[in-house]
Design an enzyme around this catalytic site. Structure first.
Site, PDB file in Angstrom:
ATOM      1  CG  ASP A 265      -1.731   0.614   0.988  1.00  0.00           C
ATOM      2  OD1 ASP A 265      -3.104   1.344   1.629  1.00  0.00           O
ATOM      3  OD2 ASP A 265      -2.364   1.502   0.278  1.00  0.00           O
TER       4      ASP A 265
HETATM    5  C1  GLC Z   1      -4.199   4.358  -0.492  1.00  0.00           C
HETATM    6  C2  GLC Z   1      -5.232   3.458   0.616  1.00  0.00           C
HETATM    7  C3  GLC Z   1      -5.475   2.323  -0.933  1.00  0.00           C
HETATM    8  C4  GLC Z   1      -4.538   2.909  -2.487  1.00  0.00           C
HETATM    9  C5  GLC Z   1      -3.656   3.406  -2.115  1.00  0.00           C
HETATM   10  C6  GLC Z   1      -3.273   4.316  -3.412  1.00  0.00           C
HETATM   11  O1  GLC Z   1      -3.425   4.702   1.391  1.00  0.00           O
HETATM   12  O2  GLC Z   1      -4.829   3.166   1.824  1.00  0.00           O
HETATM   13  O3  GLC Z   1      -6.327   1.491  -0.728  1.00  0.00           O
HETATM   14  O4  GLC Z   1      -5.607   1.830  -3.048  1.00  0.00           O
HETATM   15  O5  GLC Z   1      -3.255   4.049  -1.349  1.00  0.00           O
HETATM   16  O6  GLC Z   1      -4.103   5.151  -3.932  1.00  0.00           O
END
Ligand code: GLC
Length: 719
Positions: A265
């Site tokens: 993430d």
């Molecule tokens: C965010 C979220 C995730 C998302 C990623 C990319 O912090 O936790 O769900 O897909 O970053 O934006």
């Protein structure tokens, strides 16, 4: 078997090129201003231009023109001409914003969920996106957590079915097909259970609970062929998921045989350090790669430390090669080596109007997702020609798309506009329609114009109170400790009740709110969620009965925040509470609140009336449970018949009931149908003491009904 051309590419790559291929950065690193909000820390990473030429993927670089430009420029400079992979958060639609996933879960309509994903895939593919970070299938039981809006609720079985449907809708059967994108299921695993419902907080549960409740839906997505899995921010048994070998290599790849790409993430590799699970960036990279995490998002420890880690013997180069091969295989599956621009199409992406077919579908999906929670004395449906009062911050608001709606923050059809399509302007009176700002901007309530609202609306035939929470106060970073409507919104509803007219409370929210304080003042109560672009039209269709509400709750609504977590598939405990004996003290109970939620999982009303009869469980050669459902009203409608099962006694305690099937029946006026479910031993398997799936003979309660709190029950022995 790795294709020879991919193996040749990997054999030809330098170590830096491999590590860059495993790195995903936002578009600003290519000099583009960020096209969507950043949901994590942004820092200058001082990446050398020659390294940028080998980066593998772009986060939220969206827009056909942007993507074509970036891809063309990249391929000019890339030594091996390996195309960039564009990934983005298309959570509930791209150009046509669809209902939030929690609302889609309430549709209990898997075809609708698949269509939801197909529409999102078509539009985002035209915008140059190759992968969406969806479905988010984190099981949730705590509405204080802002991200409950992004998932399909509290039940493993429903979450699994929705996840499968969405993977099919996004991916189809061939990623090279026009209008198809790869899906990335998230957040693996257990992100939906942060302590206190506080965003990014500690997750702690037994492996049995993890396997029994939280893992099934991710596994369903894997079994449906999802292309990618995103590791979660949180710890699982005291190790951040991003660097958790047991989770990623043990369960995901070892037990489930997942062979696709795993991605961190946002900054979550780096976050092993603040978690206290890595001393520094080198150890964070070491732990993540050892755990089998292929791609690093928005941090560069793989790039910065990979070579040293290999040189120090802390990293097996094979882990890097296997990760690069998986990334290249995904690019190949998407056809990017033949057509690096895939479906990017500025003419479609920049069309003045969204696709009419998609808007109509969004309107229908929205109507299927609202949940009618109360309708005393048939207050609803509204009748054309009625004098309708409309009050509250969401009466005319266009800010009802829900979180993760990209830059399209205010392009929805408002409730007023939807109603106006169905009745004359002169039949609508409005008051106290000032918007509710976001808590992040210091707004905790609306202007109190209650007395004016009372005076303006007191002679209407029916009054709609459009209340709720600001859409920006939901989603990521949107945890709340208090789930009540703001004081002036509650005051408005009660004052409108003083008019003596029917009050219909319509709740716009990304989560179950605490509605008990206004329940008695509401003759009817409609959970509107955030329904996206066609919100007002979907709601007007439901309010006027042009669509007969069929939504059923995918998540329990608590009496009070003090009751959380409250969910239907709980354990009985050794001292169960018996409502027949309310005076007994020493049982599992509160002194000041019921154990049951205000509205339970699977609950929802219709303008039709359905009766259930003739419940029968046959245990001849196959075990089947059946029941007859009759629509005793004059209005055609949909009823979601739900099958629950309880394993009465086993080698570990089992929930008092678990959803094991549902069937959505469309019944004409006065039509009846018998619905039947086959019960298999596979359905009854669970994770025993040693975390192995087992079936144990014994007594089982078979339940069929309209929701988790209203069903017939029969106990049988299954050997
Ligand atoms: C965010 C979220 C995730 C998302 C990623 C990319 O912090 O936790 O769900 O897909 O970053 O934006």
């Amino acid at each position: 078997m790795t294709k020879p051309f991919i193996q040749d590419l990997v054999n030809d790559m330098t170590l830096d090129e491999k590590l860059a291929q495993l790195t995903q950065l936002g578009p600003h690193y290519w000099g583009l201003d960020d096209t969507v909000d950043l949901t994590g820390p942004f820092k200058e990473l001082n990446i050398e231009p020659h390294v940028m030429e080998s980066i593998g993927s772009v986060l939220n670089g969206i827009g056909a023109r942007n993507v074509i430009g970036m891809q063309a420029q990249h391929l000019q400079k890339s030594r091996q001409k390996i195309p960039l992979l564009f990934m983005a958060d298309v959570i509930h639609g791209y150009r046509t914003i669809l209902p939030i996933p929690l609302a889609m879960g309430c549709s209990f309509d898997l075809e609708a969920c698949e269509k939801f994903a197909e529409i999102a895939a078509r539009e985002s593919a035209a915008a140059g996106i190759h992968v969406t970070f969806s479905p988010m299938t984190d099981l949730v039981r705590d509405p204080r957590w802002g991200r409950v809006m992004e998932t399909s609720g509290e039940d493993p079985y429903l979450n699994a079915r929705v996840a499968e449907s969405m993977v099919r809708g996004y991916q189809g059967t061939n990623l090279k097909e026009k209008g198809r994108i790869a899906a990335c299921v998230k957040h693996f695993a257990g992100y939906g259970a942060p302590e206190g419902g506080r965003e990014y907080n500690t997750v702690d549960m037994s492996s049995g609970i993890l396997r029994e409740y939280y893992l099934p839906a991710y596994q369903a997505a894997v079994n449906a062929g999802v292309a990618m899995v995103m590791a979660a921010f949180n710890t699982v048994d005291r190790l951040p998921a991003t660097g958790n070998q047991q989770l990623l290599r043990g369960i995901l790849r070892g037990e489930w045989g997942f062979s696709g790409v795993t991605i961190a993430d946002f900054n979550s590799v780096n976050e092993l350090i603040p978690h206290g699970a890595a001393q520094d960036g080198g150890e964070a990279a070491e732990n993540s790669l050892a755990a089998g995490l292929d791609m690093e998002m928005m941090s560069t420890h793989y790039l910065n430390h990979g070579a040293d880690l290999i040189q120090q013997g802390r990293l097996d180069p094979a882990w890097i090669d296997e990760a690069v091969i998986r990334v290249l295989e995904l690019k190949d599956a998407l056809g990017l080596f033949e057509n690096p621009f895939k479906d990017a199409d500025p003419a479609v992406d920049e069309a003045a109007e969204p696709c009419k077919e998609h808007l109509q579908a969004a309107r229908e999906l929205g109507a299927r997702s609202v949940v009618l929670l109360k309708n005393d004395n048939e207050t609803l449906p509204l009748k054309r020609g009625m004098k309708i009062g409309l009050a509250g911050p969401f009466a005319a608001s266009v800010r009802v798309l829900g979180g993760w709606a990209g830059k399209e923050r205010d392009s929805a059809v408002s409730l007023y506009s939807g109603i106006r399509q169905k009745t004359a302007a002169g039949d609508i009176l409005m008051a106290m329609t000032g918007e509710l700002g976001s808590m992040l901007e210091g707004f905790f309530d609306v202007e109190d114009e209650t007395e004016e609202a009372y005076n303006v609306l007191k002679d209407c035939d029916v009054i709609l109170a459009a209340v709720g929470e600001n859409q920006q106060d939901t989603g990521e970073g949107g945890s709340k400790s208090n789930l009540r409507l703001s004081a002036n919104q509650e005051k408005l509803i009660w004052r409108l009740k003083d008019t003596g007219k029917r009050v219909v409370t319509i709740v716009f929210s990304g989560r179950p709110l605490e509605l008990n304080p206004i329940l008695a003042a509401s003759d009817a109560l409609l959970q509107a969620w955030f329904l996206g672009t066609e919100s007002g039209n979907s709601l007007a269709d439901a309010l006027f009965g042009d669509y007969n509400p069929s939504g059923r709750l995918s998540m329990s609504f608590p009496y009070t925040v003090g009751q959380i977590p409250v969910y239907y598939n709980a354990f009985q405990t050794g001292r169960p509470y018996d409502p027949k004996y309310p005076q007994v003290r020493y049982v599992t109970r509160y002194l000041d609140c019921p154990n049951d939620p205000l509205f339970c999982f699977g609950y929802g009303l219709s303008y039709s009336h359905f009766t259930y009869s003739g419940f029968a469980v046959e245990t001849a050669d196959r075990i089947t449970a059946s029941i007859e459902v009759e629509n005793t009203s004059d209005i055609a409608g949909k009823e979601t018949v739900q099958l629950y099962i309880r394993d009465v006694s086993a080698s570990v305690v089992r929930p008092v009931k678990e959803l094991k099937g549902f069937r959505q029946l469309s019944l004409a006026a006065h039509e009846k149908q018998r619905v039947s479910f086959e019960i298999t031993r596979e359905m009854l398997m669970f994770y025993g003491k040693d975390d192995q799936l087992v079936f144990e003979p014994g007594e089982f309660d078979i339940m069929i009904g309209r929701n988790s709190g209203d069903h017939e029950t029969q106990r049988i022995w299954i050997g």
